[in-house]
Motif scaffolding. Structure first.
Motif, PDB file in Angstrom:
ATOM      1  N   GLY A  49       0.808  -1.218   0.000  1.00  0.00           N
ATOM      2  CA  GLY A  49       0.000   0.000   0.000  1.00  0.00           C
ATOM      3  C   GLY A  49       0.839   1.265   0.000  1.00  0.00           C
ATOM      4  N   PHE A  50       2.074   1.192   0.511  1.00  0.00           N
ATOM      5  CA  PHE A  50       2.940   2.374   0.438  1.00  0.00           C
ATOM      6  C   PHE A  50       4.208   2.088  -0.367  1.00  0.00           C
ATOM      7  N   GLY A  51       4.098   1.144  -1.298  1.00  0.00           N
ATOM      8  CA  GLY A  51       5.140   0.963  -2.297  1.00  0.00           C
ATOM      9  C   GLY A  51       6.322   0.117  -1.900  1.00  0.00           C
ATOM     10  N   HIS A  52       6.234  -0.646  -0.824  1.00  0.00           N
ATOM     11  CA  HIS A  52       7.337  -1.507  -0.415  1.00  0.00           C
ATOM     12  C   HIS A  52       7.040  -2.954  -0.809  1.00  0.00           C
ATOM     13  N   GLY A  53       8.111  -3.734  -1.022  1.00  0.00           N
ATOM     14  CA  GLY A  53       7.945  -5.158  -1.239  1.00  0.00           C
ATOM     15  C   GLY A  53       7.757  -5.585  -2.675  1.00  0.00           C
ATOM     16  N   PHE A  54       7.759  -4.638  -3.627  1.00  0.00           N
ATOM     17  CA  PHE A  54       7.712  -4.986  -5.040  1.00  0.00           C
ATOM     18  C   PHE A  54       8.357  -3.847  -5.821  1.00  0.00           C
ATOM     19  N   THR A  55       8.669  -4.093  -7.080  1.00  0.00           N
ATOM     20  CA  THR A  55       9.250  -3.046  -7.912  1.00  0.00           C
ATOM     21  C   THR A  55       8.332  -2.750  -9.090  1.00  0.00           C
ATOM     22  N   MET A  56       8.398  -1.515  -9.565  1.00  0.00           N
ATOM     23  CA  MET A  56       7.611  -1.073 -10.713  1.00  0.00           C
ATOM     24  C   MET A  56       8.506  -0.174 -11.558  1.00  0.00           C
ATOM     25  N   THR A  57       8.481  -0.335 -12.867  1.00  0.00           N
ATOM     26  CA  THR A  57       9.322   0.508 -13.711  1.00  0.00           C
ATOM     27  C   THR A  57       8.791   1.943 -13.715  1.00  0.00           C
ATOM     28  N   PRO A  58       9.660   2.925 -13.943  1.00  0.00           N
ATOM     29  CA  PRO A  58       9.191   4.318 -14.022  1.00  0.00           C
ATOM     30  C   PRO A  58       8.121   4.519 -15.097  1.00  0.00           C
ATOM     31  N   LEU A  59       8.270   3.839 -16.237  1.00  0.00           N
ATOM     32  CA  LEU A  59       7.282   3.991 -17.305  1.00  0.00           C
ATOM     33  C   LEU A  59       5.920   3.471 -16.860  1.00  0.00           C
ATOM     34  N   ARG A  60       5.907   2.330 -16.184  1.00  0.00           N
ATOM     35  CA  ARG A  60       4.644   1.771 -15.685  1.00  0.00           C
ATOM     36  C   ARG A  60       4.039   2.686 -14.621  1.00  0.00           C
ATOM     37  N   LEU A  61       4.880   3.236 -13.747  1.00  0.00           N
ATOM     38  CA  LEU A  61       4.380   4.137 -12.714  1.00  0.00           C
ATOM     39  C   LEU A  61       3.767   5.388 -13.324  1.00  0.00           C
ATOM     40  N   ALA A  62       4.440   5.978 -14.309  1.00  0.00           N
ATOM     41  CA  ALA A  62       3.911   7.182 -14.948  1.00  0.00           C
ATOM     42  C   ALA A  62       2.591   6.896 -15.666  1.00  0.00           C
ATOM     43  N   ALA A  63       2.533   5.755 -16.372  1.00  0.00           N
ATOM     44  CA  ALA A  63       1.312   5.392 -17.095  1.00  0.00           C
ATOM     45  C   ALA A  63       0.162   5.144 -16.131  1.00  0.00           C
ATOM     46  N   THR A  64       0.475   4.549 -14.987  1.00  0.00           N
ATOM     47  CA  THR A  64      -0.547   4.307 -13.970  1.00  0.00           C
ATOM     48  C   THR A  64      -0.987   5.617 -13.329  1.00  0.00           C
ATOM     49  N   PHE A  65      -0.026   6.482 -13.049  1.00  0.00           N
ATOM     50  CA  PHE A  65      -0.326   7.755 -12.388  1.00  0.00           C
ATOM     51  C   PHE A  65      -1.205   8.652 -13.251  1.00  0.00           C
ATOM     52  N   CYS A  66      -1.156   8.455 -14.571  1.00  0.00           N
ATOM     53  CA  CYS A  66      -2.011   9.234 -15.470  1.00  0.00           C
ATOM     54  C   CYS A  66      -3.485   9.102 -15.094  1.00  0.00           C
ATOM     55  N   ALA A  67      -3.847   7.989 -14.475  1.00  0.00           N
ATOM     56  CA  ALA A  67      -5.246   7.787 -14.090  1.00  0.00           C
ATOM     57  C   ALA A  67      -5.747   8.911 -13.190  1.00  0.00           C
ATOM     58  N   PHE A  68      -4.895   9.394 -12.284  1.00  0.00           N
ATOM     59  CA  PHE A  68      -5.318  10.431 -11.345  1.00  0.00           C
ATOM     60  C   PHE A  68      -5.544  11.770 -12.036  1.00  0.00           C
TER      61      PHE A  68
END
Length: 202
Positions: A49-68
């Motif tokens: 829930g606060f981003g620990h315990g897994f990794t995410m690529t910057p591109l995936r994070l940016a694409a996901t963040f676009c939702a907001f």
């Protein structure tokens, strides 16, 4: 509230471990995130829930963040270029909706804006030109006998009618000249502010 199974479904829906269909980029060259499914503990979903315990690529994070930044709260599939040789590259399909309830949408956006007006991004990201909303990120990664930081800031602007999403990530940033630790707000935040202002000014 959604529990371990719900968090696992969410990360799967977000495509953390999948590649994008990026034009001209072989899939073998695109990085993917990592979720240690075989080593999950009973409380790992809480850390996610606060981003620990897994990794995410910057591109995936940016694409996901676009939702907001979108009215429909759906993630996007990025295009590296808009056209090739005068031929338009078609837009790709949208991802899942991350929040359908308008009350939840408002709470998320209010929190992202507050990060810049009152939180960890206040000193470095707040702009008098454009209302920026976003989130700082700082990770302390163990490597061998030592540790290093990875820090980021991802945000959108203008907060009331978003036109741009920007993510800046720094790997192994040095401490600031004033001795401040290399947190996401201190290192990546100013770069995001600069990019937002220069882009929207033009």
């Amino acid at each position: 509230r959604i529990g371990a199974a719900g968090m696992q479904t969410l990360l799967a829906d977000l495509g953390v471990e999948r590649t994008f269909p990026l034009l001209g980029l072989p899939k073998s060259r695109e990085g993917v995130g990592l979720i240690p499914w075989k080593k999950l503990g009973i409380a790992d979903h809480l850390r996610w829930g606060f981003g620990h315990g897994f990794t995410m690529t910057p591109l995936r994070l940016a694409a996901t963040f676009c939702a907001f930044a979108r009215d429909d709260f759906r993630t996007v599939t990025p295009r590296l270029v808009l056209a090739v040789g005068g031929e338009t590259v078609p837009e790709l399909g949208l991802g899942p909706c991350l929040a359908r309830n308008p009350v939840h949408q408002g709470a998320l956006r209010a929190g992202l804006r507050a990060c810049v007006t009152d939180g960890t991004g206040k000193k470095s990201v707040f702009s008098t030109k454009y209302a920026i909303a976003g989130k700082t990120g700082t990770a302390k990664k163990p490597v061998g006998d030592g540790q290093y930081y990875s820090c980021s800031f991802v945000g959108y602007a203008p907060a009331e009618r978003p036109r741009i999403v920007v993510l800046v990530m720094a790997q192994e940033p040095r401490a600031k000249a004033d001795g401040q630790k290399p947190y996401g707000g201190a290192v990546a935040g100013p770069a995001v502010k600069y990019i937002v202002e220069k882009t929207l000014d033009d």
